[in-house]
Design an enzyme around this catalytic site. Structure first.
Site, PDB file in Angstrom:
ATOM      1  N   ASP A 154       2.152   7.031  -6.046  1.00  0.00           N
ATOM      2  CA  ASP A 154       2.462   5.637  -5.732  1.00  0.00           C
ATOM      3  C   ASP A 154       1.149   4.894  -5.518  1.00  0.00           C
ATOM      4  OD1 ASP A 154       3.731   3.327  -5.098  1.00  0.00           O
ATOM      5  OD2 ASP A 154       4.572   3.998  -3.193  1.00  0.00           O
ATOM      6  N   ASP A 173       3.506   1.038 -11.354  1.00  0.00           N
ATOM      7  CA  ASP A 173       2.567   1.614 -10.399  1.00  0.00           C
ATOM      8  C   ASP A 173       3.065   2.889  -9.730  1.00  0.00           C
ATOM      9  OD1 ASP A 173       4.560   0.440  -8.919  1.00  0.00           O
ATOM     10  OD2 ASP A 173       3.218  -0.510  -7.464  1.00  0.00           O
ATOM     11  N   GLU A 174       4.034   3.553 -10.312  1.00  0.00           N
ATOM     12  CA  GLU A 174       4.482   4.806  -9.719  1.00  0.00           C
ATOM     13  C   GLU A 174       5.114   5.708 -10.764  1.00  0.00           C
ATOM     14  OE1 GLU A 174       7.969   4.827  -7.157  1.00  0.00           O
ATOM     15  OE2 GLU A 174       8.431   2.772  -7.764  1.00  0.00           O
TER      16      GLU A 174
END
Length: 418
Positions: free
Chosen positions: A18, A114-115
């Site tokens: 993350d 973003d993860e």
């Protein structure tokens, strides 16, 4: 670090990566003068009512929160630097991140810009999983100048929960035997998969912590939340058998676009202009996927933040701007309560790629329908029955130069093209 396929671990080992304050971190990596400063990324920073998308930890420490208006954020943090989002920059950083992850294992599943998840069960090296995570975190920081947190667990749910426990630059191991001490004491609203409305329902039943949910009667949970009640209880007990699936990025059932108005309005012309923009966005994304949808949903958020969603099942598949807007306008006029509108969203649902659409048309209506819709490819079953020359195949529209703006949903289009 050379890693090869084997199976040295007794059970699954899943990472959840993350990125920390991703948009703001990318901007600070691009311009080091922004490091250590209160920074917010917001739409329409020229407008006082622009909305904060994300912010740096320095800004958060001063009370800046996501979805705040810019004027509220600056009231809490007068020195706040506000920037427009740079989606191409974020896309490049995201692709670089997933390239690094894929060098460790092919079992990588991006879930947003973003993860993502990694399954390192079949990876062996001289390093332990914790050391692999530490090496990965340092490499991302050194090469991309971006901080991330990593959760390590035997399944995706626990890895996701673990990555949230230490930020920024945290690494957390969450084992099933530790649930009673680490996971169960957390408030139910902090559980991944439990939204605000679900949390309210659970709290009304006396389920205030994740531990309360883990021990609650399954039958009553299913009465309250349907099948999701049982699923959430299983997750609270550390049960989650979902695989890390690299191909999951290609699955989609809905495509949409939403936007906050510069100011709350009851002006129907303003509403219509925004609906036109949203319809065009959806059309572009549908064509990029070469897909069409058979249901449409409209979201309306009012000035008091009350939000409603209304849907309509269509008798046909659509992907064209004019048709999307027509259906969205109908929904708006049917369900708008005349109060000032803050945000609108349009989503096409029940989405299928065109080659999979099996619309049952008889021979006499097909030509007229295809000419009107300019949408459907030949249907294999009917072609076989009546002959291939009955239908005129439609060429997919090439849109390689179209701008891409809805990043959370669409950055993955490029993920495996390299």
């Amino acid at each position: 670090m050379k890693l090869t396929a084997n199976n040295p671990h007794k059970g699954r080992v899943i990472f959840h990566i993350d990125m920390n304050c991703f948009y703001a971190s990318v901007e600070a990596a691009y311009n080091p003068d922004l490091k250590g400063k209160a920074l917010a990324i917001a739409g329409n920073p020229e407008e006082r009512k622009g909305i904060v998308v994300t912010s740096s930890y320095e800004a958060r420490a001063k009370g800046v929160k996501t979805t705040m208006t810019i004027w509220q954020a600056k009231r809490n943090c007068p020195e706040l630097i506000v920037m427009r989002p740079n989606f191409e920059r974020y896309r490049a950083a995201s692709k670089a991140l997933f390239r690094i992850l894929s060098e460790i294992t092919p079992d990588v599943q991006p879930v947003s810009i973003d993860e993502g998840y990694m399954d390192i069960t079949h990876v062996t090296s001289d390093l332990t999983p914790l050391q692999i995570a530490d090496s990965l975190q340092k490499r991302v920081l050194d090469e991309l100048d971006l901080p991330c947190s990593i959760g390590i667990a035997p399944n995706k749910f626990l890895a996701k929960m673990a990555s949230d426990m230490k930020k920024p630059l945290g690494i957390t191991v969450l084992r099933k035997r530790e649930l009673a001490s680490t996971l169960w004491p957390l408030p139910i609203g902090e559980m991944y998969g439990v939204g605000e409305k679900t949390a309210t329902k659970l709290i009304e039943k006396g389920i205030k912590t994740i531990g309360d949910l883990a021990k609650y009667n399954t039958y009553e949970l299913k009465q309250l939340l349907g099948i999701n009640g049982e699923r959430l209880k299983n997750r609270a007990n550390g049960i989650d058998n979902r695989p890390v699936d690299p191909d999951a990025i290609f699955e989609f059932k809905s495509i949409g676009s939403s936007q906050t108005l510069p100011y709350d309005t009851v002006d129907e012309q303003e509403v219509r202009r925004l609906l036109a923009i949203l319809s065009e966005n959806v059309e572009r994304r549908m064509k990029r996927k070469n897909a069409a949808g058979q249901s449409i949903q409209l979201m309306i958020r009012y000035q008091d933040r009350k939000t409603i969603t209304r849907s309509k099942k269509l008798y046909r598949y659509i992907d064209a701007k004019d048709e999307i807007m027509y259906e969205a306008e109908e929904l708006f006029h049917k369900h708008w309560n005349q109060e000032p509108v803050r945000l609108l969203g349009i989503t096409l649902q029940d989405v299928e790629v065109k080659k999979n659409i099996a619309k049952q048309l008889d021979l006499f209506t097909y030509e007229k329908e295809a000419g009107k819709e300019k949408l459907y490819e030949a249907i294999d079953g009917l072609s076989e029955k009546y002959g291939k020359d009955v239908f005129k195949k439609l060429e997919a529209v090439k849109e390689e130069n179209q701008p891409r703006t809805s990043f959370q949903k669409n950055f993955l289009d490029d993920y495996k093209k390299e």
